[in-house]
Structures are given as structure tokens and as C-alpha cells.
Design a protein around this motif. Sequence first.
Motif, PDB file in Angstrom:
ATOM      1  N   THR A  83       3.213   0.557  -0.355  1.00 30.58           N
ATOM      2  CA  THR A  83       4.509   1.116   0.051  1.00 30.58           C
ATOM      3  C   THR A  83       4.501   1.593   1.487  1.00 30.58           C
ATOM      4  O   THR A  83       5.453   1.377   2.218  1.00 30.58           O
ATOM      5  CB  THR A  83       4.921   2.299  -0.859  1.00 30.58           C
ATOM      6  OG1 THR A  83       3.882   3.260  -0.876  1.00 30.58           O
ATOM      7  CG2 THR A  83       5.236   1.827  -2.247  1.00 30.58           C
ATOM      8  N   VAL A  84       3.461   2.245   1.922  1.00 27.88           N
ATOM      9  CA  VAL A  84       3.447   2.849   3.253  1.00 27.88           C
ATOM     10  C   VAL A  84       2.721   1.959   4.253  1.00 27.88           C
ATOM     11  O   VAL A  84       3.269   1.615   5.310  1.00 27.88           O
ATOM     12  CB  VAL A  84       2.796   4.249   3.199  1.00 27.88           C
ATOM     13  CG1 VAL A  84       2.708   4.854   4.590  1.00 27.88           C
ATOM     14  CG2 VAL A  84       3.557   5.142   2.258  1.00 27.88           C
ATOM     15  N   VAL A  85       1.493   1.560   3.949  1.00 27.53           N
ATOM     16  CA  VAL A  85       0.668   0.830   4.908  1.00 27.53           C
ATOM     17  C   VAL A  85       1.198  -0.575   5.137  1.00 27.53           C
ATOM     18  O   VAL A  85       1.366  -1.018   6.271  1.00 27.53           O
ATOM     19  CB  VAL A  85      -0.808   0.803   4.439  1.00 27.53           C
ATOM     20  CG1 VAL A  85      -1.650  -0.034   5.375  1.00 27.53           C
ATOM     21  CG2 VAL A  85      -1.343   2.212   4.323  1.00 27.53           C
ATOM     22  N   LEU A  86       1.467  -1.275   4.073  1.00 29.51           N
ATOM     23  CA  LEU A  86       1.934  -2.659   4.193  1.00 29.51           C
ATOM     24  C   LEU A  86       3.436  -2.735   3.920  1.00 29.51           C
ATOM     25  O   LEU A  86       3.902  -3.558   3.145  1.00 29.51           O
ATOM     26  CB  LEU A  86       1.170  -3.548   3.196  1.00 29.51           C
ATOM     27  CG  LEU A  86      -0.348  -3.608   3.359  1.00 29.51           C
ATOM     28  CD1 LEU A  86      -0.960  -4.420   2.240  1.00 29.51           C
ATOM     29  CD2 LEU A  86      -0.721  -4.218   4.702  1.00 29.51           C
ATOM     30  N   LEU A  87       4.175  -1.889   4.572  1.00 22.97           N
ATOM     31  CA  LEU A  87       5.599  -1.747   4.285  1.00 22.97           C
ATOM     32  C   LEU A  87       6.338  -3.086   4.384  1.00 22.97           C
ATOM     33  O   LEU A  87       7.180  -3.397   3.552  1.00 22.97           O
ATOM     34  CB  LEU A  87       6.213  -0.728   5.250  1.00 22.97           C
ATOM     35  CG  LEU A  87       7.629  -0.293   4.948  1.00 22.97           C
ATOM     36  CD1 LEU A  87       7.724   0.271   3.536  1.00 22.97           C
ATOM     37  CD2 LEU A  87       8.083   0.743   5.959  1.00 22.97           C
ATOM     38  N   THR A  88       6.004  -3.865   5.387  1.00 19.92           N
ATOM     39  CA  THR A  88       6.734  -5.122   5.591  1.00 19.92           C
ATOM     40  C   THR A  88       6.098  -6.306   4.885  1.00 19.92           C
ATOM     41  O   THR A  88       6.788  -7.225   4.486  1.00 19.92           O
ATOM     42  CB  THR A  88       6.843  -5.435   7.089  1.00 19.92           C
ATOM     43  OG1 THR A  88       5.529  -5.502   7.632  1.00 19.92           O
ATOM     44  CG2 THR A  88       7.666  -4.390   7.794  1.00 19.92           C
ATOM     45  N   ARG A  89       4.765  -6.268   4.724  1.00 21.24           N
ATOM     46  CA  ARG A  89       4.086  -7.437   4.131  1.00 21.24           C
ATOM     47  C   ARG A  89       3.258  -7.030   2.923  1.00 21.24           C
ATOM     48  O   ARG A  89       2.141  -7.488   2.747  1.00 21.24           O
ATOM     49  CB  ARG A  89       3.188  -8.072   5.189  1.00 21.24           C
ATOM     50  CG  ARG A  89       4.020  -8.585   6.361  1.00 21.24           C
ATOM     51  CD  ARG A  89       3.216  -9.236   7.422  1.00 21.24           C
ATOM     52  NE  ARG A  89       2.315 -10.245   6.898  1.00 21.24           N
ATOM     53  CZ  ARG A  89       1.195 -10.627   7.474  1.00 21.24           C
ATOM     54  NH1 ARG A  89       0.842 -10.105   8.616  1.00 21.24           N
ATOM     55  NH2 ARG A  89       0.436 -11.543   6.941  1.00 21.24           N
ATOM     56  N   ALA A  90       3.738  -6.198   2.061  1.00 18.40           N
ATOM     57  CA  ALA A  90       3.010  -5.758   0.872  1.00 18.40           C
ATOM     58  C   ALA A  90       2.824  -6.930  -0.082  1.00 18.40           C
ATOM     59  O   ALA A  90       3.754  -7.702  -0.322  1.00 18.40           O
ATOM     60  CB  ALA A  90       3.769  -4.637   0.181  1.00 18.40           C
ATOM     61  N   PHE A  91       1.606  -7.086  -0.585  1.00 22.81           N
ATOM     62  CA  PHE A  91       1.360  -8.201  -1.513  1.00 22.81           C
ATOM     63  C   PHE A  91       1.851  -7.872  -2.927  1.00 22.81           C
ATOM     64  O   PHE A  91       2.032  -8.762  -3.732  1.00 22.81           O
ATOM     65  CB  PHE A  91      -0.126  -8.603  -1.530  1.00 22.81           C
ATOM     66  CG  PHE A  91      -1.057  -7.560  -2.067  1.00 22.81           C
ATOM     67  CD1 PHE A  91      -1.387  -7.527  -3.408  1.00 22.81           C
ATOM     68  CD2 PHE A  91      -1.605  -6.601  -1.223  1.00 22.81           C
ATOM     69  CE1 PHE A  91      -2.238  -6.570  -3.893  1.00 22.81           C
ATOM     70  CE2 PHE A  91      -2.462  -5.640  -1.707  1.00 22.81           C
ATOM     71  CZ  PHE A  91      -2.786  -5.612  -3.046  1.00 22.81           C
ATOM     72  N   ASP A  92       2.094  -6.582  -3.223  1.00 23.22           N
ATOM     73  CA  ASP A  92       2.669  -6.175  -4.513  1.00 23.22           C
ATOM     74  C   ASP A  92       3.683  -5.065  -4.249  1.00 23.22           C
ATOM     75  O   ASP A  92       3.419  -3.890  -4.479  1.00 23.22           O
ATOM     76  CB  ASP A  92       1.573  -5.674  -5.465  1.00 23.22           C
ATOM     77  CG  ASP A  92       2.105  -5.405  -6.867  1.00 23.22           C
ATOM     78  OD1 ASP A  92       3.160  -5.961  -7.229  1.00 23.22           O
ATOM     79  OD2 ASP A  92       1.456  -4.633  -7.596  1.00 23.22           O
ATOM     80  N   PRO A  93       4.861  -5.433  -3.748  1.00 25.39           N
ATOM     81  CA  PRO A  93       5.840  -4.414  -3.386  1.00 25.39           C
ATOM     82  C   PRO A  93       6.367  -3.673  -4.622  1.00 25.39           C
ATOM     83  O   PRO A  93       6.216  -4.130  -5.753  1.00 25.39           O
ATOM     84  CB  PRO A  93       6.960  -5.208  -2.713  1.00 25.39           C
ATOM     85  CG  PRO A  93       6.833  -6.582  -3.245  1.00 25.39           C
ATOM     86  CD  PRO A  93       5.378  -6.786  -3.560  1.00 25.39           C
TER      87      PRO A  93
END
Length: 174
Positions: A83-93
Motif C-alpha cells: 500500500t505505501v512502498v509500492l503505491l503505484t506498482r504493487a504486485f498485490d494491491p
Amino acid sequence: MHNLPNFVHIHFGKSPDELGDIEKRVLAKAHERKIISTDINAALKAESTSGERLADSIARVGGSWSFILAFLAFLVFWCIVNTVVLLTRAFDPYPFIFLNLVLSMLAAIQAPIIMMSQNRQAERDRFEAAKDYEVNLKAELEVLSLHQKIDMHVLTEIAALREEIARLHQKIPD
């Protein structure tokens, strides 16, 4: 235990042929003056398979506070990363569908393993109860045997005293 059928009938209320395996084993141990082994861990470990030992280990780890806290830390880490670190490219949003799949698979595997371990614990409890019964039965037989020996000793002393009194009465003139 010179007169075994009589001893069995008096103390068990049945003939020697009617005794169960446990009673026969306890009588044999009492007759041989040997102790009944109560090392439950060794007896059960000898009979368990590697799969059963693995299930016990998994249940022991999966039911510990260290596992719960570590898994909670993993879940928090997963949520923060996705949610925070990979906000734009999260592999499991969010709503974390892959995490739900992993949790479901973990629960599907862990539940039967824990049930298997609980069944083994119930088996262990039954085995322990049977061993306790054997030890208690042997102790009761030993106590009864001691009572019988003391009773025989007391009766012998009483008979000797009666003979002594009778002899003394014969010596005393009227």
C-alpha cells in the motif's frame, strides 16, 4: 501369590481366565516383582511415523506465540509494502487478493495437520491413562499383598501367644 486362582478371585472377583490383558500383565509384573515402565515418551516415539512426528512439530510451531507474532509481523509488512512502498506498482494491491489466497492455502494445510496432532495428543492421553491404571492397579495389589502378609504375621503371633498362655495355664496349679 502362592494360590493365584484364589488370589485373583478374591481381589478381582473373577477367575484368571476372565482377566483382561492389562490385569494379566500387571499380575505378571507383580509376581516377578518388577516395576511397570511409565516412560510414555519413549513408547510413543517408537510407534510414531515420521509424518506424525512432523505433524507434531508443525502443530507445536504453529501454535506458539513466536509463530503468531512473526506471522502478524509478516502480514503488517505485506500490507505496508503493497500500500505505501509500492503505491503505484504493487504486485498485490488492496484488497490483497493474493494474500487471501496464500492465507486460505495455509489454513487448508495447517488445519488437518493440527487435527492430526490433536488426535495424537488424545492417543497419548489414553495411553498415559492406561499406564496410570496399570501402576495404580499394581500398587493396590502390592498393598493388598502387604496386608495379607501382615495379617498372616499377626495371626501367627496370636496363635503363638495362645499357645504360651495355654502352656502357662497348665503350669499354674488351681
